[in-house]
Design a protein around this motif. Structure first.
Motif, short mmCIF file in Angstrom:
data_model
loop_
_atom_site.label_atom_id
_atom_site.label_comp_id
_atom_site.label_asym_id
_atom_site.label_seq_id
_atom_site.Cartn_x
_atom_site.Cartn_y
_atom_site.Cartn_z
N SER A 1 0.87 -1.19 0.00
CA SER A 1 0.00 0.00 0.00
C SER A 1 0.90 1.23 0.00
N ALA B 1 0.88 5.58 -0.73
CA ALA B 1 0.11 6.80 -0.96
C ALA B 1 1.05 8.00 -0.95
N ARG C 1 -3.58 7.01 -3.55
CA ARG C 1 -2.93 5.71 -3.56
C ARG C 1 -2.34 5.46 -4.94
#
Length: 288
Positions: free
Chosen positions: A206, A208, A218
């Motif tokens: 993940s 961002a 993101r």
């Protein structure tokens, strides 16, 4: 004539929101500077008396961060390593005095493209709890922040918590911020990364980036490229990947071109930290 109210019960605050137009006052670190020399012409709902909205709680399904929880509260709370990026971001929010009073939800509701908390909360899959006198609803953070100074908050609602699903509170994370100086600075670019590594392979990724678009975003394309790859392949993938999700602008802090290049570098640094790779090894060619 403007009104001022400071309820001590959440139900009182929600009832007032249903009766008219109010501007919510929490920590006040953005509220008062935004006024400048202008007189206050709005009704003020001071929520600093709502003790129920301050603190961090764990349930079977998620972590709940009360909307009045300060950055200092967060830094001092024992949390899994997946929250490390959020704690690192907390230490970048203004000065220590600001961290002592500024609320986490206020940082999101202000909806600045440079909100320090947004990227770190996004990599945790966070959702915002919105309550009115009649209902409660939940929005993913990406659906809550709509643009520069714009959110999905309705006039009769207030943010009561930020929730992090237990499923996303796994692995390790890191946050990197680039500014013109070390402290008390609005970022040129910032990045948060969370990784779950299993047997040297990326099981979850993940990432961002903030300050490089109207809202923090993101990098879904890069995340998908990293899944299933060996950690030693990651620096090369980040170096060559397109990051089309970003739409940086030129301003006094940096050009769009500089921001795009900087974003790639700080994503790499956040990734190295979150995966446990040592940047010195990368520089020496040991990781390829």
């Amino acid at each position: 004539m403007t009104r001022y109210a400071k309820p001590t019960e959440l139900e009182q605050a929600l009832a007032l929101l249903g009766e008219g137009s109010w501007r919510i006052l929490a920590g006040g670190t953005d509220f008062y500077p935004a006024l400048g020399n202008r007189p206050l012409r709005e009704n003020v709902l001071d929520i600093n008396g709502l003790s129920a909205l301050r603190g961090i709680a764990e349930t079977d399904s998620h972590w709940s961060i009360g909307s009045r929880t300060t950055w200092t509260d967060l830094i001092g709370h024992e949390l899994p390593p997946a929250f490390d990026a959020l704690k690192q971001a907390a230490r970048e929010v203004g000065s220590q005095q600001i961290q002592n009073v500024a609320s986490i939800a206020g940082n999101l509701c202000n909806a600045s493209p440079a909100a320090d908390g947004a990227p770190a909360l996004m990599v945790l899959g966070s959702e915002v709890e919105l309550r009115s006198a009649a209902s409660t609803r939940y929005l993913p953070l990406e659906a809550f922040i709509l643009g520069n100074r714009r959110t999905a908050l309705q006039p009769n609602e207030m943010v009561t918590a930020i929730r992090v699903p237990k499923a996303a509170a796994t692995g390790r994370s890191a946050f990197v911020k680039l500014g013109a100086r070390r402290y008390l600075v609005i970022s040129i670019a910032m990045a948060a990364a969370r990784f779950v590594i299993e047997n040297g392979i990326v099981a979850e990724a993940s990432i961002a980036v903030g300050s490089c678009s109207a809202v923090a975003v993101r990098l879904a394309g890069l995340e998908s490229l990293l899944l299933g790859k060996s950690v030693r392949e990651l620096p090369d993938i980040v170096r060559d990947a397109s990051i089309d999700e970003l739409s940086p602008i030129d301003d006094v802090r940096g050009t769009a071109l500089y921001r795009r290049d900087a974003a790639r570098e700080i994503v790499r640094r956040a990734m190295l930290s979150a995966t446990g790779l040592d940047s010195a090894e990368v520089a020496a060619g040991m990781v390829a």
